[in-house]
Design a protein around this motif. Structure first.
Motif, PDB file in Angstrom:
ATOM      1  N   LEU A 173       0.833  -1.212   0.000  1.00 34.57           N
ATOM      2  CA  LEU A 173       0.000   0.000   0.000  1.00 34.57           C
ATOM      3  C   LEU A 173       0.862   1.255   0.000  1.00 34.57           C
ATOM      4  O   LEU A 173       0.500   2.263  -0.598  1.00 34.57           O
ATOM      5  CB  LEU A 173      -0.972  -0.017   1.182  1.00 34.57           C
ATOM      6  N   ARG A 174       2.020   1.172   0.649  1.00 31.17           N
ATOM      7  CA  ARG A 174       2.926   2.328   0.647  1.00 31.17           C
ATOM      8  C   ARG A 174       3.392   2.611  -0.779  1.00 31.17           C
ATOM      9  O   ARG A 174       3.364   3.754  -1.243  1.00 31.17           O
ATOM     10  CB  ARG A 174       4.120   2.039   1.563  1.00 31.17           C
ATOM     11  N   ARG A 175       3.812   1.578  -1.487  1.00 29.74           N
ATOM     12  CA  ARG A 175       4.267   1.765  -2.866  1.00 29.74           C
ATOM     13  C   ARG A 175       3.131   2.261  -3.768  1.00 29.74           C
ATOM     14  O   ARG A 175       3.339   3.032  -4.699  1.00 29.74           O
ATOM     15  CB  ARG A 175       4.819   0.452  -3.431  1.00 29.74           C
ATOM     16  N   LYS A 176       1.948   1.777  -3.482  1.00 28.77           N
ATOM     17  CA  LYS A 176       0.811   2.181  -4.296  1.00 28.77           C
ATOM     18  C   LYS A 176       0.541   3.683  -4.116  1.00 28.77           C
ATOM     19  O   LYS A 176       0.305   4.405  -5.086  1.00 28.77           O
ATOM     20  CB  LYS A 176      -0.414   1.370  -3.856  1.00 28.77           C
ATOM     21  N   ALA A 177       0.612   4.143  -2.865  1.00 32.39           N
ATOM     22  CA  ALA A 177       0.384   5.573  -2.597  1.00 32.39           C
ATOM     23  C   ALA A 177       1.458   6.409  -3.293  1.00 32.39           C
ATOM     24  O   ALA A 177       1.166   7.441  -3.907  1.00 32.39           O
ATOM     25  CB  ALA A 177       0.388   5.833  -1.090  1.00 32.39           C
TER      26      ALA A 177
END
Lengths: 350, 239
Positions: free
Chosen positions: A79-83
């Motif tokens: 989710l961090r990479r997605k953000a």
């Protein structure tokens, strides 16, 4: 602008008329003195045309450049990479907005420029005609493609045309975030599982040479370079910037624990630079001509998004026309572009 | 007991935000106008931020997002509906952001464990609702084509709206009050957009509360397959 009067000779001393040569002399003097040319200043037609061509190509590159990275938003592995990736692709849309606005100050509308992009009359950076095949490509684009873009663009912050130079200041700040996130992404993969390391190496192998091509043809073959340098639109030659980029990347690749796919890459003590192998300019010209792996795909998606959105833009325009005519307050505060004009990157900055 | 209630509610709200954020992320590079590339990404990022806070209240955010099976997700069926055309996306935004705004306003005013998150999120959601409202007005009261498309979108998604007012365990909310306020707010916007308020039930037997219980629609499985495949292909890896 330092000396506004000097840029508007017709009004500066109250005389009504100066001939073209006199205007040009004032323009040349302003450029020579490193002053900024502003939209209402007199400028040679060719200077205006060169800027429109360059700014448009840059704007088109930003919006076409969203595609290879957006390709991975829905598959981002955390989710961090997605953000981070969503924020980055959003930044690119924002850069497109600033740049189309900068081109508008030269009297060319966004619609006109988009039409030229969609009909193949204006180009975007060839780098985006390469595919993003794995997640590591997101990292390689950040590190190498954005890295090359920054090397090209930092000098543009001092470009002689004011609106372009100012847009570039903001763009370069954001690009530097992008470059760091790419580097950090590759660092994580390189030190991850053997599969992740291999994925990172494969991506660097594929993106290295196309990134070097981003600086354009060698100096002796560059069609527009000399005049652009004289006008201070361009500050350094293609080969100079390419060398600067190589010199930055070699030690970074070592820190990443990744290799660059060039057996000729060696430090040259005498020159104080890294020597590197010959670039395949045949491939460069081929991709430029439209024969890259994704030329057709990128332009088709762009046209489709535009065509599919026509009814939405028509609706916004019809609504604005209706409600402006009847004086409805609701519509007057909004533009046909939609309700989001003030909502640029307030959040989500990685 | 409290922990269980907390988990159920955090998953319900977190999954709503996670799934809708993903759907909005699918628009990147496809939006009808450049300003909407920025706006839709903005909303997606807000929602993803909310999802990360909420899922982290329950456990590891990535394990929850990437390693749960379809039946373990607790989001509304509304938010998982495919983007469709821009009108469908806007209708989905209008329905959901109005609900989320009402819900978070209540949660922010209360003293519970979601008050902090809700207080921050409600500001973001107010913008999301304004964005949806402004576009609903333009599409509804724009051209004949846009009116027709928007009317169809509002009608198609209507049957998924009833689920929003099913009580969620762990949230002390006046659900009837929320439903009344929602109908009033959405009804008012649709009327100003010259659109008919859809007729018919807000939920069929199958859809009522089904997402919250882990029953989803067919497209959701494909969405998760795409979202989870890379993470699942490298068990135990860090990203």
């Amino acid at each position: 602008m330092a000396t506004a009067a000097a840029h508007r000779p017709a009004h500066a001393d109250g005389t009504a008329h100066m001939d073209a040569a006199a205007y040009e002399a004032v323009f040349d003097a302003a450029v020579a003195a490193d002053e900024r040319i502003e939209p209402r200043d007199w400028m040679p037609d060719a200077y205006r045309a060169t800027l429109v061509r360059q700014i448009a190509q840059h704007a088109h590159s930003e919006i076409i450049g969203m595609q290879p990275e957006a390709n991975w938003i829905t598959r981002a592995p955390s989710l961090r990479r997605k953000a981070i990736l969503m924020a980055k692709v959003q930044d690119e849309a924002g850069h497109g907005l600033y740049l189309y606005s900068a081109a508008e100050t030269l009297g060319t509308s966004r619609d006109e420029l988009l039409d030229k992009l969609h009909t193949g009359r204006q180009k975007y950076s060839s780098i985006f005609n390469y595919p993003t095949l794995t997640w590591a490509d997101v990292g390689a684009i950040g590190w190498l493609v954005d890295g090359a873009a920054i090397t090209n663009q930092v000098p543009l912050c001092r470009c002689s045309y004011g609106p372009y130079a100012r847009a570039m200041v903001r763009i370069c700040k954001e690009e530097s975030f992008h470059q760091r996130q790419g580097y950090e992404l590759l660092m994580t993969l390189s030190h991850g599982t053997p599969e992740q390391h291999a994925m990172a190496q494969d991506a660097v192998d594929r993106w290295w040479w196309p990134s070097l091509m981003m600086f354009g043809p060698p100096d002796d073959e560059s069609a527009h370079s000399a005049q652009s340098m004289a006008w201070k639109i361009k500050r350094h030659s293609n080969d100079e910037l390419r060398q600067r980029f190589v010199d930055i990347c070699v030690p970074q690749a070592e820190s990443l624990g990744l290799t660059l796919p060039d057996p000729d890459l060696t430090w040259n003590e005498e020159r104080g630079h890294y020597d590197f192998g010959p670039i395949d300019w045949t491939e460069f010209r081929d991709v430029l001509k439209g024969n890259g792996p994704c030329n057709e795909q990128r332009l088709t998606q762009r046209r489709r998004a535009h065509d599919d959105g026509a009814w939405v833009r028509d609706a916004a325009a019809a609504y604005a026309a209706k409600h402006n005519a009847t004086g409805t307050a609701d519509a007057s505060a909004r533009t046909a572009g939609g309700p989001s004009a003030d909502q640029t990157d307030e959040n989500g900055k990685a | 007991m409290t922990a269980t209630l907390h988990t159920t509610a955090a998953l319900a709200l977190g999954d709503d935000a996670l799934v809708l954020s993903h759907r909005l992320g699918e628009w990147a590079g496809h939006a009808p106008v450049l300003e909407e590339e920025v706006a839709l990404a903005n909303i997606a990022l807000d929602l993803l931020g909310q999802a990360r806070v909420l899922l982290s209240m329950v456990g590891d955010e990535d394990e929850l997002a990437y390693l749960r099976e379809e039946r373990a997700f607790r989001n509304l069926q509304l938010v998982e509906q495919p983007n469709g055309d821009f009108a469908h996306t806007i209708a989905r935004q209008l329905y959901f952001s109005t609900y989320q705004r009402l819900l978070y306003t209540h949660l922010a005013a209360a003293d519970g464990e979601f008050a902090g998150l809700a207080a921050k999120a409600v500001k973001e959601v107010a913008y999301h609702q304004d964005h949806a409202e402004q576009w609903t007005l333009r599409l509804g009261d724009g051209t004949d084509v846009s009116h027709e498309r928007m009317q169809r979108a509002c009608r198609t998604l209507w049957r998924f709206t009833g689920e929003m007012f099913q009580p969620v365990e762990g949230l002390d909310i006046d659900w009837t009050g929320i439903k009344t306020a929602w109908l009033e707010s959405v009804g008012d916007i649709l009327r100003r957009a010259t659109l008919d308020i859809p007729e018919g039930p807000q939920a069929g037997a199958w859809t009522a509360g089904a997402g919250r219980q882990g029953l989803h629609t067919e497209s959701f499985g494909r969405m998760l397959a795409e979202m989870q495949h890379l993470h699942r292909s490298h068990p135990g890896a860090s990203w």
